[in-house]
Design an enzyme around this catalytic site. Sequence first.
Site, short mmCIF file in Angstrom:
data_model
loop_
_atom_site.label_atom_id
_atom_site.label_comp_id
_atom_site.label_asym_id
_atom_site.label_seq_id
_atom_site.Cartn_x
_atom_site.Cartn_y
_atom_site.Cartn_z
N TYR A 5 15.54 -0.18 0.42
CA TYR A 5 15.02 -0.45 -0.92
C TYR A 5 16.15 -0.90 -1.84
CZ TYR A 5 13.18 0.30 -5.60
OH TYR A 5 12.84 0.14 -6.92
N SER A 41 16.96 -1.55 -10.18
CA SER A 41 16.98 -0.10 -9.98
C SER A 41 18.39 0.42 -9.83
CB SER A 41 16.18 0.22 -8.69
OG SER A 41 16.41 1.55 -8.26
N ASP A 94 -1.05 -11.59 -4.76
CA ASP A 94 0.17 -11.06 -4.18
C ASP A 94 1.35 -11.98 -4.48
OD1 ASP A 94 2.21 -10.21 -2.15
OD2 ASP A 94 0.55 -8.99 -1.41
N ASN A 109 -1.49 -6.94 -6.79
CA ASN A 109 -2.32 -6.98 -5.58
C ASN A 109 -3.18 -5.74 -5.40
OD1 ASN A 109 -0.45 -5.08 -4.75
ND2 ASN A 109 0.20 -6.18 -2.91
N ILE A 111 9.18 15.37 -10.56
CA ILE A 111 8.67 16.05 -11.75
C ILE A 111 7.18 16.35 -11.62
CG2 ILE A 111 8.20 15.75 -14.22
CD1 ILE A 111 10.88 14.30 -14.45
N GLN A 166 7.79 -3.28 -3.90
CA GLN A 166 7.39 -2.23 -2.97
C GLN A 166 8.32 -1.06 -3.22
OE1 GLN A 166 4.83 -1.79 -0.36
NE2 GLN A 166 5.63 0.17 -1.02
N PHE A 182 3.07 1.71 -12.68
CA PHE A 182 3.50 2.68 -13.68
C PHE A 182 4.16 2.01 -14.88
CE2 PHE A 182 7.08 5.94 -14.53
CZ PHE A 182 6.42 6.43 -15.65
#
Length: 327
Positions: free
Chosen positions: A154, A130, A66, A32, A195, A89, A11
């Site tokens: 994560y 993040s 990868d 990958n 969304i 991931q 994205f």
Amino acid sequence: MDLLITGGCGFVGGHLAESFVADGHDVTVLDNLDDFYSLDIKRYNVSAARTAADESDGSYTLIEGDIRDQPTVDEAVDGADVVFHQAAQAGVRHSVEEPQAVNAVNVTGTLNCLQAARAADVDRFVLASSSSVYGKPQYLPYDEEHPTLPISPYGASKVAAEQYTRVFHEVHGVSTVILRYFTVYGPRMRPNMAISNFVSRCMNDEPPVVYGDGSQTRDFTYVDDIVTANRTLLTSDAADGEVLNIGSNDNIDIRSLAALIRDRLAPGLDLEFTERYDADAEHTHADVQKAHERIGYEPTTNIRDGVEKFIGWYRDNRDWYEPLVRN
């Protein structure tokens, strides 16, 4: 400039690749091409970047490989001026079920990229991190000094990736910048995001489904603002060695977001509620003052305008995108 984007078919990476190529840069993408959330979106991103290359002085090269494989990473990084490390991931909920897989990509993969960047003596290494690193808020909005207390594997993997990036800057002198993204949305977004699901259900005359009571809040950041922040780092060294929040400087509760989309598309529908996931953060809200001071970052798209833009894109691409959302 010669640029490498890991995860450049995803994205954010796809938007970066298209933008950089359109500006005349030579872009190499390492991806990958896994189908975690949709190969169709990745193929769309590749096509968009190649079209941009055809219409500019830039070039686009795709390496299918990868980041967990060091020789592949070494080959991709060699010759790059700047590395934009977007590969990861994704998925907070997925990480609860597959923590080792998430660690292998987000931690070991990042370390491989840092090793290669150091060996190739790149000008700058930009890590996409993040807001999940913050976890439980001790105060809001989060500034970069807020403790990192992730509540998901994560988030923990992103903390580890940040720490390796910091070490490579301090010990090896690699010029690094860490950007903490806050819930990025926009055209070609992951189809399992709130969304996209709210829009799809409302367009099909189905009530949007909210996890929990909808009181949890999110700082939603339009993808164009993310691209702008990364573009600045092509030439600016003002944030080298730093961590920057990249958000919208605003937030909205999920119930209000669902109602906003419902009122725009299908005002006669009621909202539906279901059980929330424990690993989902309760609140996110970015303090972007540091990013403003260091790189002049100014978010330009509020949630209402961003949702309107996304709805327009969704309508134009409904034939191929909607089946991915409803899969």
